[in-house]
Write a protein that holds these residues in place. Sequence first.
Motif, PDB file in Angstrom:
ATOM      1  N   THR A 274     -16.861  11.765  -5.555  1.00 17.05           N
ATOM      2  CA  THR A 274     -16.202  12.632  -6.803  1.00 17.05           C
ATOM      3  C   THR A 274     -15.188  11.823  -7.672  1.00 17.05           C
ATOM      4  O   THR A 274     -14.916  12.197  -8.901  1.00 17.05           O
ATOM      5  N   GLY A 275     -14.902  10.631  -7.196  1.00 14.42           N
ATOM      6  CA  GLY A 275     -13.951   9.713  -8.225  1.00 14.42           C
ATOM      7  C   GLY A 275     -12.468  10.023  -7.677  1.00 14.42           C
ATOM      8  O   GLY A 275     -11.483   9.002  -7.844  1.00 14.42           O
ATOM      9  N   ALA A 276     -11.995  11.032  -6.573  1.00 15.54           N
ATOM     10  CA  ALA A 276     -10.732  11.066  -6.351  1.00 15.54           C
ATOM     11  C   ALA A 276     -10.422   9.979  -5.319  1.00 15.54           C
ATOM     12  O   ALA A 276      -9.209   9.581  -5.290  1.00 15.54           O
ATOM     13  N   ARG A 277     -11.323   9.643  -4.529  1.00 15.66           N
ATOM     14  CA  ARG A 277     -11.190   8.436  -3.506  1.00 15.66           C
ATOM     15  C   ARG A 277     -10.981   7.282  -4.060  1.00 15.66           C
ATOM     16  O   ARG A 277     -10.144   6.209  -3.667  1.00 15.66           O
ATOM     17  N   ALA A 278     -11.370   6.992  -5.113  1.00 16.07           N
ATOM     18  CA  ALA A 278     -11.302   5.859  -6.046  1.00 16.07           C
ATOM     19  C   ALA A 278     -10.110   5.321  -6.147  1.00 16.07           C
ATOM     20  O   ALA A 278      -9.654   4.366  -6.612  1.00 16.07           O
ATOM     21  N   LEU A 279      -9.198   6.568  -6.582  1.00 18.95           N
ATOM     22  CA  LEU A 279      -7.747   6.284  -6.949  1.00 18.95           C
ATOM     23  C   LEU A 279      -6.957   5.347  -5.932  1.00 18.95           C
ATOM     24  O   LEU A 279      -5.928   4.597  -6.098  1.00 18.95           O
ATOM     25  N   LEU A 280      -7.606   5.363  -4.586  1.00 15.87           N
ATOM     26  CA  LEU A 280      -6.945   4.452  -3.714  1.00 15.87           C
ATOM     27  C   LEU A 280      -7.033   2.960  -4.019  1.00 15.87           C
ATOM     28  O   LEU A 280      -6.656   2.174  -3.374  1.00 15.87           O
TER      29      LEU A 280
ATOM     30  N   GLU B 242       0.809  -1.147  -0.041  1.00 13.11           N
ATOM     31  CA  GLU B 242      -0.097  -0.124   0.017  1.00 13.11           C
ATOM     32  C   GLU B 242       0.792   1.261   0.049  1.00 13.11           C
ATOM     33  O   GLU B 242       0.583   2.257  -0.591  1.00 13.11           O
ATOM     34  N   VAL B 243       1.842   1.133   0.534  1.00 17.73           N
ATOM     35  CA  VAL B 243       3.015   2.327   0.510  1.00 17.73           C
ATOM     36  C   VAL B 243       3.343   2.341  -0.631  1.00 17.73           C
ATOM     37  O   VAL B 243       3.417   3.562  -1.431  1.00 17.73           O
ATOM     38  N   LEU B 244       3.807   1.600  -1.645  1.00 13.59           N
ATOM     39  CA  LEU B 244       4.042   1.874  -3.036  1.00 13.59           C
ATOM     40  C   LEU B 244       2.899   2.269  -3.766  1.00 13.59           C
ATOM     41  O   LEU B 244       3.126   2.980  -4.906  1.00 13.59           O
ATOM     42  N   LYS B 245       1.922   1.806  -3.442  1.00 13.67           N
ATOM     43  CA  LYS B 245       0.854   2.529  -4.105  1.00 13.67           C
ATOM     44  C   LYS B 245       0.587   4.063  -4.026  1.00 13.67           C
ATOM     45  O   LYS B 245       0.268   4.469  -5.103  1.00 13.67           O
ATOM     46  N   TYR B 246       0.817   4.604  -3.081  1.00  9.92           N
ATOM     47  CA  TYR B 246       0.760   6.240  -2.895  1.00  9.92           C
ATOM     48  C   TYR B 246       1.871   6.422  -3.892  1.00  9.92           C
ATOM     49  O   TYR B 246       1.413   7.556  -4.326  1.00  9.92           O
ATOM     50  N   GLY B 247       2.686   6.177  -4.027  1.00  9.73           N
ATOM     51  CA  GLY B 247       3.652   6.864  -4.936  1.00  9.73           C
ATOM     52  C   GLY B 247       3.340   6.558  -6.495  1.00  9.73           C
ATOM     53  O   GLY B 247       3.336   7.597  -7.080  1.00  9.73           O
TER      54      GLY B 247
ATOM     55  N   SER C 170       1.395   7.230 -16.213  1.00  6.64           N
ATOM     56  CA  SER C 170       2.717   7.112 -15.780  1.00  6.64           C
ATOM     57  C   SER C 170       2.984   6.747 -14.324  1.00  6.64           C
ATOM     58  O   SER C 170       1.921   6.617 -13.716  1.00  6.64           O
ATOM     59  N   ILE C 171       4.334   6.687 -13.927  1.00  4.05           N
ATOM     60  CA  ILE C 171       4.415   6.266 -12.559  1.00  4.05           C
ATOM     61  C   ILE C 171       3.989   7.825 -11.858  1.00  4.05           C
ATOM     62  O   ILE C 171       4.679   8.788 -12.165  1.00  4.05           O
ATOM     63  N   GLY C 172       2.920   7.592 -10.792  1.00  2.00           N
ATOM     64  CA  GLY C 172       2.574   8.867 -10.384  1.00  2.00           C
ATOM     65  C   GLY C 172       1.404   9.448 -11.081  1.00  2.00           C
ATOM     66  O   GLY C 172       0.955  10.613 -10.259  1.00  2.00           O
ATOM     67  N   ALA C 173       0.929   8.896 -11.792  1.00  2.00           N
ATOM     68  CA  ALA C 173      -0.327   9.478 -12.648  1.00  2.00           C
ATOM     69  C   ALA C 173      -1.379   8.037 -12.736  1.00  2.00           C
ATOM     70  O   ALA C 173      -1.063   7.425 -13.946  1.00  2.00           O
TER      71      ALA C 173
ATOM     72  N   LEU D  61       0.415   6.257  -7.463  1.00  2.00           N
ATOM     73  CA  LEU D  61      -0.968   6.820  -7.865  1.00  2.00           C
ATOM     74  C   LEU D  61      -0.896   8.351  -8.212  1.00  2.00           C
ATOM     75  O   LEU D  61      -1.516   8.989  -8.738  1.00  2.00           O
ATOM     76  N   GLY D  62       0.133   8.985  -7.352  1.00  2.00           N
ATOM     77  CA  GLY D  62       0.257  10.345  -7.265  1.00  2.00           C
ATOM     78  C   GLY D  62       1.304  10.935  -6.850  1.00  2.00           C
ATOM     79  O   GLY D  62       1.407  12.434  -6.955  1.00  2.00           O
ATOM     80  N   ASP D  63       2.491  10.309  -6.730  1.00  2.00           N
ATOM     81  CA  ASP D  63       3.730  10.952  -6.309  1.00  2.00           C
ATOM     82  C   ASP D  63       4.972  10.291  -6.737  1.00  2.00           C
ATOM     83  O   ASP D  63       5.456   9.393  -5.953  1.00  2.00           O
TER      84      ASP D  63
END
Length: 369
Positions: free
Chosen positions: A239-245, A185-190, A343-346, A192-194
């Motif tokens: 709104t869809g933002a949380r779905a990224l998780l 899940e830590v990898l996931k945060y990188g 891309s990685i982060g998007a 999906l957006g960082d």
Amino acid sequence: MAVIAVELAGRSYEVRVGHGLLRDLADHAAPFLRKEIVPVVADRNARRHWGATVEASLASAGKLARWYDVEPGEGSKSWRELERLTDWMLAEGVERGDHVVALGGGVVGDLTGFACAILKRGCGFIQVPTTLLAQVDSSVGGKTAINSAAGKNLVGAFHQPALVLADLAALDTLRDREMRAGYAEVLKYGLLGDADFFAWLEENGAAVLARDPAALEHAVATSIATKARIVAEDERETTGARALLNLGHTFGHAFEAETGFSDRLLHGEAVALGMVLAARYSARRGLLAEEASQRLTRAVDAAGLPAEISALNLSCSGRDLADHMLHDKKMDAGTLPFLLLRSIGAAFLAKDVALDDVAQFLDGELQAH
Ligand code: NAD
């Protein structure tokens, strides 16, 4: 100590991250503990390792822990356990203005949070997550749930905690396999957006898994900050933002279902493989560079997480796996939104994914290795 605010109108709260916070639990929780007796719902293993620390801290503030033990495992997120726990809370005289402490992983957090959401139409609770997965994911954001015969997490409520205390020292007693599952899940945060965080994890992932204090604090605090930002943007996933998780979770869900939601495959392990497949599927559709997909495969593999379906020893078809996805609770009016990568982060939510195409892709993956 890092302090991250989860900004929600009327329900804002802090997530505190650091080493040794359990020793000062009574101080951190003081504003919320108005009685001498403090109800603590605890995972049996978490209590075995950390119960004495909690008791000592409460005692130093003239308070007494009243323990409710929860058997480790998904089986405790059940109607039966919910009934037993709410009956216990009522017998203990828990009132709406009181706060119950949840000490343990996502199982205890989800169960206790839901019990507190419905007890007298809602009492307070404090999340004290003791697994990496619970610290970076389940304790923050207010999703609470139990499982039902129809599936996982299908009965629940949004109920935000009053405080989250993530003591990194608690992870010292966690099994390495659980540590790796949380790391997915830590990898996931990188991912999906960082992109910078992802690159940092490529360099420092081994230190995080080895529980190097500085690396661990950076990884956990950065993950929580990302989750807090997304939750503040879209508290109830409308709104869809949380779905990224949910990146990696649709593929992951299929593997969890195929392995019977058992210890054969932990949730985080399924998410790790699910993210790899989401990336490969994105690359196959020409959305993501092949090199980016390979970077993710390497990062997952380096963390000792499954990066190939063959690691699971399944005997099923791509269609069987795709069929499991149909029962995913994220189905919306007959279509299944898929999280893909540019891309990685998007990451982004694709609504034009045909399940037949996914089944064919999975057949290829099943045969490839
Ligand atoms: P878990 O709660 O089952 O804990 C994993 C194992 O670690 C258990 O055997 C437990 O006894 C043990 N354990 C806990 N703390 C320990 C410690 N400090 N030392 C030694 N052992 C310890 O699993 P989890 O991975 O924390 O959580 C999984 C659950 O979280 C699932 O039910 C999932 O649905 C839920 N979840 C919820 C959300 C949410 O937003 N609410 C998000 C992700 C996952």
